[in-house]
Motif scaffolding. Structure first.
Motif, mmCIF file in Angstrom:
data_model
loop_
_atom_site.group_PDB
_atom_site.id
_atom_site.type_symbol
_atom_site.label_atom_id
_atom_site.label_comp_id
_atom_site.label_asym_id
_atom_site.label_seq_id
_atom_site.Cartn_x
_atom_site.Cartn_y
_atom_site.Cartn_z
ATOM 1 N N ASN A 1 -16.451 11.367 -45.688
ATOM 2 C CA ASN A 1 -17.779 10.891 -46.039
ATOM 3 C C ASN A 1 -18.481 11.873 -46.969
ATOM 4 O O ASN A 1 -18.739 13.015 -46.613
ATOM 5 C CB ASN A 1 -18.600 10.693 -44.763
ATOM 6 C CG ASN A 1 -19.920 10.006 -45.035
ATOM 7 O OD1 ASN A 1 -20.694 10.450 -45.871
ATOM 8 N ND2 ASN A 1 -20.180 8.921 -44.325
ATOM 9 N N TYR B 1 -20.384 7.798 -48.439
ATOM 10 C CA TYR B 1 -19.260 6.975 -48.890
ATOM 11 C C TYR B 1 -17.951 7.738 -48.780
ATOM 12 O O TYR B 1 -17.880 8.913 -49.154
ATOM 13 C CB TYR B 1 -19.478 6.514 -50.339
ATOM 14 C CG TYR B 1 -20.679 5.608 -50.465
ATOM 15 C CD1 TYR B 1 -20.552 4.236 -50.314
ATOM 16 C CD2 TYR B 1 -21.945 6.141 -50.697
ATOM 17 C CE1 TYR B 1 -21.659 3.404 -50.405
ATOM 18 C CE2 TYR B 1 -23.061 5.321 -50.783
ATOM 19 C CZ TYR B 1 -22.914 3.946 -50.630
ATOM 20 O OH TYR B 1 -24.008 3.134 -50.714
ATOM 21 N N GLN C 1 -13.727 4.259 -55.551
ATOM 22 C CA GLN C 1 -15.080 4.810 -55.439
ATOM 23 C C GLN C 1 -15.134 6.209 -56.048
ATOM 24 O O GLN C 1 -16.085 6.580 -56.736
ATOM 25 C CB GLN C 1 -15.489 4.859 -53.960
ATOM 26 C CG GLN C 1 -15.812 3.502 -53.360
ATOM 27 C CD GLN C 1 -17.258 3.105 -53.582
ATOM 28 O OE1 GLN C 1 -17.642 2.652 -54.660
ATOM 29 N NE2 GLN C 1 -18.086 3.287 -52.563
ATOM 30 N N ASP D 1 -19.823 -1.119 -51.972
ATOM 31 C CA ASP D 1 -18.960 -0.468 -52.974
ATOM 32 C C ASP D 1 -19.841 0.182 -54.040
ATOM 33 O O ASP D 1 -19.657 -0.047 -55.231
ATOM 34 C CB ASP D 1 -17.997 -1.477 -53.601
ATOM 35 C CG ASP D 1 -18.719 -2.543 -54.423
ATOM 36 O OD1 ASP D 1 -19.923 -2.784 -54.170
ATOM 37 O OD2 ASP D 1 -18.100 -3.127 -55.330
#
Length: 422
Positions: free
Chosen positions: A271, A275, A324, A383
């Motif tokens: 994380n 994210y 990502q 996303d």
């Protein structure tokens, strides 16, 4: 291969669509959705770690639902589909006057290179095929069929230095995708295309994936494996060959080279600002190739998805974490980087990259629509960085001919706004 997605957040309609790829009870729905091939109770009964007994057609980058949605939305004048359609129709490759320049031998790498003739013609075939599928124009269908028939009946070999394997991979899955869109057209010689793909492209694909040009298995960047895997999968679908399809899927999961998922995404950073991020194998090289990887792995995952396999979410959505990561860095933000070490050459001499590569940072390629509309609109996942890359940088997506004149601008077929927006 598991036919069941691990996610709990599918839209009800999506559950229905996926379910009909897996259960005999979906027969009526499959017909209603315009499934191109007959589906029987026996055909849809699948076993673990096996390709579908009956392949879905069209079933590579675009299925019947994708095509119908684009057709209906464009006809209604709805955005963003209409904006995507206008990008397509404005492209010089999408004109029905395009004339193929088929060659008996394609050379990439070394002297006498002529592979540009192939990737320009593939872009033209694909774009004309899309215009026919979405707009219904016969002239575009004739043009696409003429291009594909010319190459299917003329091409005998792909050669050059090691780059010949890149040509066989990238242009293999792309050519097969154009063929898949045209397979039901009366003027298209499907048998000739199938034969040529198996005779010219597949041997090089298989040779690379099993031998890596006699080099250390980790010598070649992830994209080399990925385009090769995508070509093998596409040829498997085009020819209804379960063994080839399985070869690609199994390599994605457990292959020894850098294209398999755990080698392509070697480090998970957990994380970061809310994210999960995964470091891409080519991130220490440059960003043009890192973004290219999003397109190559994305194409592989989308084709598998349309045959009932969820590689997008395999291994805890490892690919999404990498996408990502790549998107965040190319949006100008910082990402963590772990030193990447690999074996190179024939003797696996050790090399390392200690910092992320900033070359080509922010490069625009039409790879993000496919990923955004899958993770965000099919699965309803946050996303953030993929979404920003799509909406803030590339939308509406174009295709080959819209992103420069060199081969990198043709490494993906594009037009994701038109074909994937939901």
């Amino acid at each position: 291969m598991s036919r069941t997605s691990p996610h709990q957040h599918h839209h009800p309609a999506e559950l229905s669509r996926r379910g009909l790829l897996k259960t005999a009870g979906g027969l009526t729905a499959a017909v209603a959705l315009g499934a191109a091939s007959a589906v029987t109770t026996a055909a849809v009964a699948t076993t673990a770690d096996a390709a579908p007994a009956t392949f879905t057609h069209p079933g590579m980058l675009h299925n019947a639902g994708d095509i119908n949605r684009a057709r209906v939305r464009v006809a209604a004048g709805d955005d963003p589909w209409l904006s995507g359609w206008r990008r397509l129709t404005a492209n010089s490759h999408a004109q029905s006057t395009w004339t193929p320049r088929a060659q008996a031998t394609v050379i990439r790498g070394g002297t006498g290179q002529n592979y540009g003739l192939l990737y320009h013609d593939i872009a033209a075939a694909y774009q004309n095929a899309l215009r026919w599928q979405v707009g219904g124009t016969e002239a575009n269908a004739r043009c696409a069929a003429t291009i594909l028939n010319a190459w299917s009946r003329t091409l005998r070999s792909i050669t050059g230095n090691a780059d010949r394997f890149l040509a066989a991979g990238i242009y293999g899955w792309q050519f097969a995708n154009a063929c898949e869109l045209m397979r039901a057209y009366r003027g298209f010689d499907l048998a000739a295309a199938q034969n040529m793909m198996v005779r010219v492209f597949y041997p090089l694909n298989n040779q690379f994936l099993t031998g890596h040009n006699d080099a250390c298995v980790t010598n070649y960047w992830a994209n080399w494996d990925l385009c090769t895997m995508a070509s093998i999968m596409a040829i498997g679908i085009l020819t209804d060959n379960a063994a080839k399809y399985d070869q690609a899927v199994n390599y994605f999961k457990t292959g020894a080279g850098n294209g398999s998922i755990r080698h392509a995404v070697p480090f998970l950073h957990g994380n970061v600002d809310g994210y999960d991020l995964g470091q891409w194998q080519e991130s220490g090289r440059d960003q043009g190739h890192a973004v290219m990887g999003m397109g190559q792995m994305g194409a592989l995952c989308e084709m598998a998805w349309n045959q009932g396999d969820d590689l997008y979410s395999y291994d805890g959505r490892r690919f999404m974490k990498a996408a990502q990561y790549v998107a965040k860095y190319n949006l100008g933000m910082n990402v963590p980087y772990t030193t990447y070490t690999w074996g190179s050459g024939q003797n696996c001499a050790q090399q390392s990259q200690t910092v992320i590569g900033s070359g080509s940072r922010g490069q625009v390629r039409p790879v993000w629509a496919m990923l955004h509309f899958h993770y965000n609109r099919r699965l309803y996942l946050d996303d953030r960085y993929i979404s920003q890359m799509y909406y803030n940088v590339v939308a509406p997506e174009g295709g080959g001919g819209d992103y420069g004149s060199t081969s990198g601008g043709y490494d993906q077929l594009g037009f994701g706004t038109l074909m994937y927006a939901k």
